[in-house]
Scaffold this motif. Structure first.
Motif, mmCIF file in Angstrom:
data_model
loop_
_atom_site.group_PDB
_atom_site.id
_atom_site.type_symbol
_atom_site.label_atom_id
_atom_site.label_comp_id
_atom_site.label_asym_id
_atom_site.label_seq_id
_atom_site.Cartn_x
_atom_site.Cartn_y
_atom_site.Cartn_z
ATOM 1 N N ARG A 32 -29.672 -24.298 18.470
ATOM 2 C CA ARG A 32 -29.087 -23.411 17.485
ATOM 3 C C ARG A 32 -28.244 -22.349 18.163
ATOM 4 O O ARG A 32 -28.628 -21.785 19.169
ATOM 5 C CB ARG A 32 -30.183 -22.758 16.655
ATOM 6 C CG ARG A 32 -30.941 -23.756 15.802
ATOM 7 C CD ARG A 32 -32.018 -23.088 14.996
ATOM 8 N NE ARG A 32 -32.679 -24.052 14.124
ATOM 9 C CZ ARG A 32 -33.689 -23.740 13.334
ATOM 10 N NH1 ARG A 32 -34.142 -22.519 13.299
ATOM 11 N NH2 ARG A 32 -34.240 -24.665 12.575
ATOM 12 N N ALA A 72 -30.666 -20.952 8.366
ATOM 13 C CA ALA A 72 -31.013 -21.711 9.565
ATOM 14 C C ALA A 72 -30.128 -22.944 9.692
ATOM 15 O O ALA A 72 -29.790 -23.586 8.697
ATOM 16 C CB ALA A 72 -32.476 -22.129 9.528
ATOM 17 N N GLN A 217 -33.579 -18.729 7.251
ATOM 18 C CA GLN A 217 -33.967 -18.458 8.634
ATOM 19 C C GLN A 217 -35.378 -17.913 8.654
ATOM 20 O O GLN A 217 -35.717 -16.993 7.896
ATOM 21 C CB GLN A 217 -32.996 -17.453 9.249
ATOM 22 C CG GLN A 217 -33.302 -17.116 10.716
ATOM 23 C CD GLN A 217 -32.870 -18.246 11.652
ATOM 24 O OE1 GLN A 217 -32.110 -19.112 11.260
ATOM 25 N NE2 GLN A 217 -33.354 -18.205 12.861
#
Length: 218
Positions: A32, A72, A217
């Motif tokens: 990420r 996310a 997230q």
């Protein structure tokens, strides 16, 4: 909590955007990578840009999750393929991974609603069934439906119609077993056009519901 109440709370929450700063994430080969919400909007928009000033954060609603915490990055490949194979491609329903980490299912009105109506057409239901399956199989995901119209008609009429169309989508998902606390509907009338309202082709593009799937997230 009813969809109408959640929608109202969504509008109230937009006023909080100036109080929070946000960060969203996207996936890269090595994992990420954090990017600013404004960068996601500049690269092609996404859920962060839909909720107001994309450089700020906003709450999506009670029980839904906060964009203040970010969206996310998510591996959408399996879900995207399932939605496309449900008939989305044949209907002209575009399924796109957005720069902010969300998955957008762009539903044009000609396959979803008759003119001036908000009852879902049967041809679209297999596509929404595939979205419902994805949400049920992946309980970490949430969905936001945003309705739009063209510029024909009064702002009040367009606002009501755009909201009712978005609510028709989330109501159908709820009836398929998706928890109502994971869904929200918002009407945006003729704001944020993607086509030229001076032409029939452009107006057709602007009449749409954009359905966003995202993972908050953690």
């Amino acid at each position: 909590m009813s969809i109408s109440i959640r929608t109202a709370k969504f509008g109230v929450c937009l006023g909080m955007t100036a109080l929070m700063a946000a960060c969203v994430t996207t996936q890269s080969t090595g994992g990420r990578t954090a990017i600013g919400a404004g960068a996601g909007a500049a690269a092609g928009a996404g859920l962060g840009a839909i909720i107001g000033d994309s450089s700020k954060a906003a709450l999506i609603g009670a029980g839904i999750g906060a964009l203040a915490g970010g969206i996310a990055g998510y591996n959408w490949s399996g879900i995207k393929q399932d939605v496309q194979q449900s008939g989305a491609s044949n209907l002209g329903v575009d399924v796109t991974e957005m720069p902010d980490g969300s998955l957008r299912v762009n539903i044009p009105s000609h396959v979803s609603f008759d003119t001036g109506k908000y009852q879902l057409k049967s041809a679209l239901l297999p596509v929404l069934d595939s979205v419902a399956r994805a949400l049920i199989q992946h309980p970490e995901l949430r969905a936001v439906a945003v309705g739009y119209t063209d510029s024909t008609g009064s702002l009040q009429t367009n606002q009501v119609l755009s909201r009712e169309r978005a609510q028709a989508v989330t109501t159908y998902l709820s009836h398929q077993g998706v928890g109502g606390n994971r869904l929200i509907a918002e009407g945006r009338a003729d704001s944020q056009p993607i086509g030229n309202n001076a032409t029939a082709e452009g107006r057709a593009l602007n009449r749409r519901v954009e359905l966003y799937l995202y993972a908050p997230q953690q």
